[in-house]
Design a protein around this motif. Structure first.
Motif, mmCIF file in Angstrom:
data_model
loop_
_atom_site.group_PDB
_atom_site.id
_atom_site.type_symbol
_atom_site.label_atom_id
_atom_site.label_comp_id
_atom_site.label_asym_id
_atom_site.label_seq_id
_atom_site.Cartn_x
_atom_site.Cartn_y
_atom_site.Cartn_z
ATOM 1 N N SER A 204 0.845 -1.198 0.000
ATOM 2 C CA SER A 204 0.000 0.000 0.000
ATOM 3 C C SER A 204 0.880 1.247 0.000
ATOM 4 O O SER A 204 1.994 1.253 0.531
ATOM 5 C CB SER A 204 -0.937 0.009 1.213
ATOM 6 O OG SER A 204 -0.208 0.044 2.423
ATOM 7 N N ILE A 205 0.363 2.321 -0.595
ATOM 8 C CA ILE A 205 1.178 3.514 -0.827
ATOM 9 C C ILE A 205 0.708 4.741 -0.049
ATOM 10 O O ILE A 205 1.397 5.757 -0.033
ATOM 11 C CB ILE A 205 1.218 3.863 -2.325
ATOM 12 C CG1 ILE A 205 -0.187 4.026 -2.887
ATOM 13 C CG2 ILE A 205 1.976 2.792 -3.100
ATOM 14 C CD1 ILE A 205 -0.222 4.446 -4.362
ATOM 15 N N GLY A 206 -0.448 4.670 0.611
ATOM 16 C CA GLY A 206 -0.959 5.837 1.313
ATOM 17 C C GLY A 206 -1.563 6.839 0.334
ATOM 18 O O GLY A 206 -1.461 6.702 -0.887
ATOM 19 N N VAL A 207 -2.207 7.853 0.861
ATOM 20 C CA VAL A 207 -2.918 8.843 0.047
ATOM 21 C C VAL A 207 -1.910 9.708 -0.706
ATOM 22 O O VAL A 207 -1.248 10.576 -0.113
ATOM 23 C CB VAL A 207 -3.839 9.716 0.912
ATOM 24 C CG1 VAL A 207 -4.587 10.733 0.042
ATOM 25 C CG2 VAL A 207 -4.831 8.843 1.672
ATOM 26 N N THR A 208 -1.793 9.501 -1.991
ATOM 27 C CA THR A 208 -0.749 10.170 -2.773
ATOM 28 C C THR A 208 -1.043 11.640 -3.048
ATOM 29 O O THR A 208 -0.134 12.400 -3.407
ATOM 30 C CB THR A 208 -0.554 9.454 -4.119
ATOM 31 O OG1 THR A 208 -1.814 9.356 -4.792
ATOM 32 C CG2 THR A 208 -0.003 8.052 -3.905
ATOM 33 N N ASP A 220 -1.987 4.109 6.390
ATOM 34 C CA ASP A 220 -1.223 2.913 6.728
ATOM 35 C C ASP A 220 -0.447 2.419 5.508
ATOM 36 O O ASP A 220 -1.018 1.910 4.546
ATOM 37 C CB ASP A 220 -2.201 1.835 7.218
ATOM 38 C CG ASP A 220 -1.509 0.609 7.767
ATOM 39 O OD1 ASP A 220 -0.274 0.635 7.902
ATOM 40 O OD2 ASP A 220 -2.206 -0.384 8.042
ATOM 41 N N LYS A 221 0.890 2.598 5.538
ATOM 42 C CA LYS A 221 1.756 2.155 4.443
ATOM 43 C C LYS A 221 2.380 0.827 4.848
ATOM 44 O O LYS A 221 3.174 0.784 5.793
ATOM 45 C CB LYS A 221 2.845 3.192 4.160
ATOM 46 C CG LYS A 221 2.356 4.450 3.446
ATOM 47 C CD LYS A 221 1.814 5.518 4.371
ATOM 48 C CE LYS A 221 2.879 6.119 5.259
ATOM 49 N NZ LYS A 221 2.348 7.202 6.125
ATOM 50 N N ARG A 222 2.012 -0.241 4.145
ATOM 51 C CA ARG A 222 2.463 -1.540 4.615
ATOM 52 C C ARG A 222 2.495 -2.579 3.497
ATOM 53 O O ARG A 222 1.926 -2.381 2.426
ATOM 54 C CB ARG A 222 1.560 -2.043 5.735
ATOM 55 C CG ARG A 222 0.208 -2.552 5.276
ATOM 56 C CD ARG A 222 -0.703 -2.831 6.462
ATOM 57 N NE ARG A 222 -1.847 -3.668 6.099
ATOM 58 C CZ ARG A 222 -2.975 -3.742 6.777
ATOM 59 N NH1 ARG A 222 -3.119 -3.019 7.873
ATOM 60 N NH2 ARG A 222 -3.953 -4.534 6.392
ATOM 61 N N VAL A 223 3.143 -3.695 3.789
ATOM 62 C CA VAL A 223 3.085 -4.889 2.955
ATOM 63 C C VAL A 223 2.247 -5.909 3.713
ATOM 64 O O VAL A 223 2.551 -6.248 4.865
ATOM 65 C CB VAL A 223 4.482 -5.456 2.661
ATOM 66 C CG1 VAL A 223 4.384 -6.811 1.948
ATOM 67 C CG2 VAL A 223 5.286 -4.478 1.814
ATOM 68 N N THR A 224 1.170 -6.360 3.094
ATOM 69 C CA THR A 224 0.303 -7.371 3.685
ATOM 70 C C THR A 224 0.641 -8.709 3.058
ATOM 71 O O THR A 224 0.585 -8.858 1.835
ATOM 72 C CB THR A 224 -1.184 -7.032 3.421
ATOM 73 O OG1 THR A 224 -1.464 -5.716 3.926
ATOM 74 C CG2 THR A 224 -2.095 -8.043 4.092
ATOM 75 N N HIS A 237 3.986 -5.916 7.338
ATOM 76 C CA HIS A 237 5.232 -5.180 7.544
ATOM 77 C C HIS A 237 4.919 -3.708 7.280
ATOM 78 O O HIS A 237 4.481 -3.352 6.183
ATOM 79 C CB HIS A 237 6.325 -5.657 6.584
ATOM 80 C CG HIS A 237 6.625 -7.121 6.684
ATOM 81 N ND1 HIS A 237 7.500 -7.642 7.616
ATOM 82 C CD2 HIS A 237 6.171 -8.177 5.958
ATOM 83 C CE1 HIS A 237 7.578 -8.950 7.458
ATOM 84 N NE2 HIS A 237 6.779 -9.302 6.464
ATOM 85 N N ARG A 238 5.125 -2.860 8.262
ATOM 86 C CA ARG A 238 4.771 -1.447 8.123
ATOM 87 C C ARG A 238 6.002 -0.586 7.817
ATOM 88 O O ARG A 238 7.104 -0.873 8.275
ATOM 89 C CB ARG A 238 4.071 -0.955 9.400
ATOM 90 C CG ARG A 238 2.639 -1.475 9.481
ATOM 91 C CD ARG A 238 1.883 -0.942 10.672
ATOM 92 N NE ARG A 238 0.451 -1.143 10.505
ATOM 93 C CZ ARG A 238 -0.182 -2.294 10.735
ATOM 94 N NH1 ARG A 238 0.512 -3.345 11.165
ATOM 95 N NH2 ARG A 238 -1.476 -2.398 10.547
ATOM 96 N N PHE A 239 5.754 0.489 7.060
ATOM 97 C CA PHE A 239 6.825 1.364 6.598
ATOM 98 C C PHE A 239 6.422 2.820 6.807
ATOM 99 O O PHE A 239 5.232 3.146 6.864
ATOM 100 C CB PHE A 239 7.114 1.108 5.115
ATOM 101 C CG PHE A 239 7.619 -0.283 4.839
ATOM 102 C CD1 PHE A 239 8.974 -0.536 4.750
ATOM 103 C CD2 PHE A 239 6.730 -1.344 4.700
ATOM 104 C CE1 PHE A 239 9.450 -1.823 4.515
ATOM 105 C CE2 PHE A 239 7.189 -2.630 4.467
ATOM 106 C CZ PHE A 239 8.559 -2.868 4.370
#
Length: 406
Positions: A204-208, A220-224, A237-239
């Motif tokens: 996920s990239i968040g609100v661009t 929430d910027k993460r890899v699910t 995994h959150r970034f």
């Protein structure tokens, strides 16, 4: 009595002839079925031409452009059918991107006869009979944008990110019916199956549309990480920043990923759940003068591929107008290929033989082919307007012969 026996013999002979003919017919039919089952497929690269609304088919080995398929034959019908809320969402997404993205992602079925297309701003997924150029089914995605997608290894499921709904939807490829969905971070983007097919990674990239200064509000910027069979979320995994194009090693140990605003990439240990190394790449003079809020959709670099032998990475320097070939495990640059200013390298993929990197030059409407061994360009392929996503596939010759050319 004699006449009865004679008549019986004639009947048996006719029956034998009929059975023999049926056997020949059945054998011929079985042979035809066998030929259909073993029909050779030709390796292709699919290129999604986002603004043109077409998909180009490139020979995966000779790099010849074989033709294209119109992925929006029903465009006027779709626009006319939108209710006021859908139309407002459509226009808002167009304004945020700065253009209309009709093709976001795509995949070919294992037999090469069906093309599944995630149609970005039309917020739907459509399946095409490629040879007949007809729509088989269409599924409206929740929210206002259908984003990156992935086809399961067995070809039965098509997973697409519903960008504004914070979920990924799993569709049955037979009829487009939703099978299930799973929660993601804010603005789910990429979907990638692990090399062994057991896991599915959603980034996920968040609100661009928010500026970098408000990154904390982007969501929430993460890899699910999801079980590829059950679609159950296994871990996250959150970034700090949005996760852009990523590649995963065959042992499911490392992820190499580009992040929003980062002019480079990270090496991430998926077992330990931490970033091992961060690599910053050089800015071009033009890129150095840019504000981060001017980066396309927050991306400094957008496009990453891994060579077939996993010894090299291919990085698209989107704002820098270059592609870099990077050695593993040293993560040192082995070579650059520089392009004209504002070429916008915006996606990469590795060829079927593992030896070449395809680079979409979105503002030039071409795909550049780079040799992993030398970092030199070996071919340049004209495609449609604003190429971006690239996916490998294979198709039979009669399907490829049906494509529009010229």
């Amino acid at each position: 009595m004699v006449r009865s026996r004679s008549a019986l013999r004639r009947t048996l002979r006719r029956l034998a002839v009929s059975l023999s003919a049926a056997a020949v017919t059945l054998a011929g039919t079985n042979a035809a079925w066998g030929a259909a089952r073993t029909e050779p497929l030709r390796d292709v690269l699919l290129v999604g031409n986002a603004q043109a609304g077409t998909v180009s088919f490139i020979d995966g080995r000779t790099f010849q452009n074989l033709g294209s398929l119109d992925a929006i034959p029903d465009l006027e019908e779709r626009l006319a059918a939108m209710n006021p809320v859908e139309r407002a969402g459509y226009e808002a997404v167009n304004a945020a991107q700065g253009y209309r993205k009709f093709v976001d992602d795509m995949a070919l079925s294992p037999d090469g006869r069906t093309l599944y297309v995630s149609r970005g701003n039309l917020a739907d997924v459509v399946a095409f009979d490629v040879k007949a150029r007809t729509i088989l089914w269409r599924h409206k995605i929740e929210g206002f944008k259908a984003d990156h997608a992935a086809l399961s290894p067995d070809g039965t499921r098509f997973v697409v990110s519903a960008l504004t709904a914070a979920k990924a939807v799993v569709l049955d490829t037979a009829d487009g019916r939703p099978v299930t969905s799973f929660p993601t971070g804010t603005y789910p983007h990429g979907n990638d199956y692990s090399p062994d097919g057991t896991l599915l990674y959603n980034q996920s990239i968040g609100v661009t549309s928010l500026p970098r200064a408000l990154n904390v509000l982007k969501g929430d910027k993460r890899v699910t990480v999801v079980d590829a069979r059950t679609h159950r979320v296994l871990r996250t995994h959150r970034f700090a920043y949005g996760v852009r194009p990523s590649v995963f090693t065959a042992d499911n140990r490392y992820m190499y990923a580009q992040l929003s605003y980062l002019n480079g990439f990270i090496e991430y240990d998926l077992n330990a759940g931490r970033t091992v190394r961060t690599v910053t790449m050089p800015f071009s003079d033009r890129a150095r003068a840019m504000s981060p809020d001017a980066y396309p959709q927050n991306s400094a670099h957008h496009g990453m591929a891994l060579s077939g032998d996993e010894r090299k990475l291919c990085m698209a320097g989107t704002i820098d107008d270059y592609v870099a070939i990077v050695d593993r495990p040293s993560l040192s640059v082995a070579g650059y290929r520089h392009y004209a200013a504002d070429s916008l390298p915006y996606w990469t993929a590795t060829s079927v033989d593992g030896r070449h990197c395809f680079v979409s030059l979105s503002n030039q409407d071409v795909v550049s082919v780079i040799d992993y061994a030398t970092a030199e360009e070996v071919a340049r392929i004209p495609v449609g307007r604003f190429p971006q996503r690239e996916r490998l596939g294979a198709a039979p010759q009669d399907v490829l012969d049906s494509l529009a050319t010229g």
